[in-house]
Design a protein around this motif. Structure first.
Motif, short mmCIF file in Angstrom:
data_model
loop_
_atom_site.label_atom_id
_atom_site.label_comp_id
_atom_site.label_asym_id
_atom_site.label_seq_id
_atom_site.Cartn_x
_atom_site.Cartn_y
_atom_site.Cartn_z
N MET A 204 0.83 -1.20 0.00
CA MET A 204 0.00 0.00 0.00
C MET A 204 0.87 1.26 0.00
O MET A 204 0.62 2.21 -0.74
CB MET A 204 -0.93 0.00 1.21
N THR A 205 1.90 1.25 0.85
CA THR A 205 2.82 2.39 0.88
C THR A 205 3.55 2.52 -0.46
O THR A 205 3.75 3.64 -0.96
CB THR A 205 3.82 2.22 2.03
N ALA A 206 3.93 1.39 -1.05
CA ALA A 206 4.61 1.42 -2.34
C ALA A 206 3.72 2.04 -3.41
O ALA A 206 4.20 2.80 -4.27
CB ALA A 206 5.04 0.01 -2.75
N ARG A 207 2.43 1.74 -3.36
CA ARG A 207 1.52 2.33 -4.34
C ARG A 207 1.37 3.84 -4.12
O ARG A 207 1.31 4.62 -5.08
CB ARG A 207 0.15 1.64 -4.28
N LEU A 208 1.31 4.26 -2.86
CA LEU A 208 1.25 5.69 -2.56
C LEU A 208 2.51 6.39 -3.08
O LEU A 208 2.44 7.46 -3.69
CB LEU A 208 1.10 5.92 -1.06
N GLN A 209 3.66 5.79 -2.81
CA GLN A 209 4.92 6.36 -3.28
C GLN A 209 4.93 6.47 -4.80
O GLN A 209 5.31 7.51 -5.36
CB GLN A 209 6.09 5.49 -2.82
N ASP A 210 4.51 5.41 -5.47
CA ASP A 210 4.50 5.40 -6.93
C ASP A 210 3.61 6.49 -7.50
O ASP A 210 3.98 7.19 -8.46
CB ASP A 210 4.03 4.02 -7.42
N ARG A 211 2.45 6.68 -6.90
CA ARG A 211 1.53 7.71 -7.38
C ARG A 211 2.09 9.11 -7.18
O ARG A 211 1.93 9.99 -8.03
CB ARG A 211 0.17 7.55 -6.71
N ARG A 212 2.75 9.34 -6.04
CA ARG A 212 3.39 10.64 -5.81
C ARG A 212 4.49 10.89 -6.84
O ARG A 212 4.60 11.99 -7.40
CB ARG A 212 3.99 10.70 -4.40
N GLU A 213 5.31 9.88 -7.08
CA GLU A 213 6.42 10.04 -8.01
C GLU A 213 5.92 10.29 -9.43
O GLU A 213 6.46 11.13 -10.16
CB GLU A 213 7.32 8.81 -7.96
N LYS A 214 4.88 9.57 -9.83
CA LYS A 214 4.33 9.77 -11.17
C LYS A 214 3.71 11.16 -11.33
O LYS A 214 3.68 11.70 -12.44
CB LYS A 214 3.29 8.69 -11.47
N ALA A 215 3.24 11.73 -10.22
CA ALA A 215 2.67 13.08 -10.26
C ALA A 215 3.75 14.15 -10.15
O ALA A 215 3.44 15.35 -10.21
CB ALA A 215 1.65 13.25 -9.14
N GLY A 216 5.00 13.73 -9.98
CA GLY A 216 6.10 14.68 -9.87
C GLY A 216 6.11 15.44 -8.56
O GLY A 216 6.59 16.58 -8.50
N LEU A 217 5.60 14.80 -7.50
CA LEU A 217 5.49 15.47 -6.20
C LEU A 217 6.51 14.91 -5.22
O LEU A 217 6.89 13.73 -5.30
CB LEU A 217 4.07 15.27 -5.65
N PRO A 218 6.96 15.73 -4.27
CA PRO A 218 8.01 15.28 -3.34
C PRO A 218 7.52 14.17 -2.41
O PRO A 218 6.46 14.30 -1.78
CB PRO A 218 8.36 16.55 -2.56
N VAL A 219 8.28 13.10 -2.35
CA VAL A 219 7.94 11.99 -1.46
C VAL A 219 9.23 11.32 -1.00
O VAL A 219 10.17 11.16 -1.77
CB VAL A 219 7.01 10.96 -2.15
N GLU A 220 9.26 10.99 0.27
CA GLU A 220 10.37 10.25 0.87
C GLU A 220 9.78 9.00 1.49
O GLU A 220 8.89 9.09 2.34
CB GLU A 220 11.04 11.12 1.94
N ALA A 221 10.22 7.84 1.05
CA ALA A 221 9.62 6.58 1.52
C ALA A 221 10.67 5.68 2.13
O ALA A 221 11.79 5.57 1.62
CB ALA A 221 8.91 5.87 0.38
N HIS A 222 10.29 5.03 3.23
CA HIS A 222 11.20 4.13 3.94
C HIS A 222 10.47 2.82 4.26
O HIS A 222 9.33 2.84 4.72
CB HIS A 222 11.69 4.78 5.24
N TYR A 223 11.17 1.72 4.02
CA TYR A 223 10.62 0.39 4.26
C TYR A 223 11.51 -0.31 5.27
O TYR A 223 12.70 -0.54 5.01
CB TYR A 223 10.55 -0.39 2.94
N TYR A 224 10.94 -0.62 6.43
CA TYR A 224 11.72 -1.16 7.54
C TYR A 224 11.68 -2.69 7.50
O TYR A 224 10.66 -3.31 7.82
CB TYR A 224 11.17 -0.63 8.86
N THR A 225 12.79 -3.27 7.14
CA THR A 225 12.88 -4.71 6.92
C THR A 225 12.53 -5.49 8.18
O THR A 225 13.10 -5.28 9.25
CB THR A 225 14.29 -5.10 6.46
N GLY A 226 11.55 -6.39 8.04
CA GLY A 226 11.17 -7.28 9.13
C GLY A 226 10.29 -6.68 10.20
O GLY A 226 9.82 -7.39 11.09
N GLU A 227 10.03 -5.37 10.13
CA GLU A 227 9.21 -4.73 11.15
C GLU A 227 7.73 -4.92 10.84
O GLU A 227 7.33 -5.04 9.68
CB GLU A 227 9.53 -3.24 11.25
N GLY A 228 6.92 -4.92 11.90
CA GLY A 228 5.49 -5.09 11.74
C GLY A 228 4.76 -3.76 11.65
O GLY A 228 5.34 -2.73 11.27
N HIS A 229 3.48 -3.79 12.01
CA HIS A 229 2.64 -2.59 11.91
C HIS A 229 3.19 -1.47 12.79
O HIS A 229 3.15 -0.30 12.41
CB HIS A 229 1.21 -2.95 12.31
#
Length: 255
Positions: A204-229
């Motif tokens: 879900m976060t990846a899709r949000l990031q992708d949509r921001r990037e395609k719109a040319g808008l600033p986004v900083e995304a981080h994916y925490y390996t092995g972490e839960g909710h």
């Protein structure tokens, strides 16, 4: 001895936490998740951020509830959150720069606030948005009194007729399953999620990031390996370090 972090009352809203020095300080509105405003988690986070020079207001928006029950997220009018943000921006101890940060349902809330205020008064619009574990679609109402784990005899099917969110009294633009608009807010956005999140997939976060990037808008995304909710100790420390760096850059005074 004067404490380093003190409470200051934001009139008509509630307690803020900030450095005991004079200020003014950049502001952060914190939005809780389904644990509710009485749980204290946003107050804990507010104190952590306050120790780094921010004036933090933990906004309790859940309906009902008490110290033993988190209440519900149903028919919550986000326009009230916009009013709270405006009040913090105008508070004498605030620099005028304000971000909003939410976790889980609070992250959903933060994203909705960002696009709903994007076309209105800048006084009610966040300067930056930060999220941990956000969904990419609008979710339905949550009521702690009825919540049961899957497999529990009292578990109930989600009722899509019950709405979590309103804007100026209406849910017409905020129906469950609608994609969350992240293309309207033009300011900086921080997205983060644990790769082992069992509540809302990191996709879900990846899709949000992708949509921001395609719109040319600033986004900083981080994916925490092995972490839960909700990240564990090490994950939370890393998350806070990244988040504080984001706030330093996005809430700095205009030159």
């Amino acid at each position: 001895m004067q404490p380093d972090i003190i409470r200051r009352l934001l009139p008509n809203w509630g307690a803020t936490y900030g450095p005991s020095t004079k200020g003014p300080f950049p502001g952060i509105v914190l939005l809780h998740g389904s644990e509710g405003g009485f749980s204290g988690w946003t107050h804990r986070t507010a104190v952590i951020f306050a120790a780094h020079g921010y004036l933090c207001y933990p906004h309790s928006y859940s309906t009902g509830g008490n110290a033993w029950n988190s209440g519900s997220i149903e028919d919550v009018d986000i326009s009230r959150t916009a009013d709270a943000l405006s009040a913090l921006r105008g508070f004498e101890h605030c620099s005028g720069k304000v971000a909003v940060y939410g976790v889980s349902r609070g992250a959903e809330h933060a994203l909705l606030l960002s696009f709903l205020t994007a076309k209105g008064s800048s006084q009610r619009r966040p300067d930056a948005v930060a999220c941990l574990a956000a969904p990419d679609v609008i979710c339905g109402a949550f009521d702690a009194r009825r919540f049961r784990d899957s497999g529990d005899p009292g578990w109930q099917v989600w009722d899509p007729s019950r709405r979590a969110w309103l804007w100026n009294g209406s849910s017409d633009e905020l129906l469950p399953t609608m994609p969350i608009d992240v293309e309207t807010f033009e300011g900086p956005m921080f997205l983060s999620v644990g790769t082992n999140d069992q509540t809302w997939s990191s996709e879900m976060t990846a899709r949000l990031q992708d949509r921001r990037e395609k719109a040319g808008l600033p986004v900083e995304a981080h994916y925490y390996t092995g972490e839960g909710h909700v990240p564990g100790s090490e994950g939370e420390n890393m998350h806070h370090a990244l988040l504080l760096s984001f706030f330093r850059r996005t809430l700095a005074p205009d030159v």
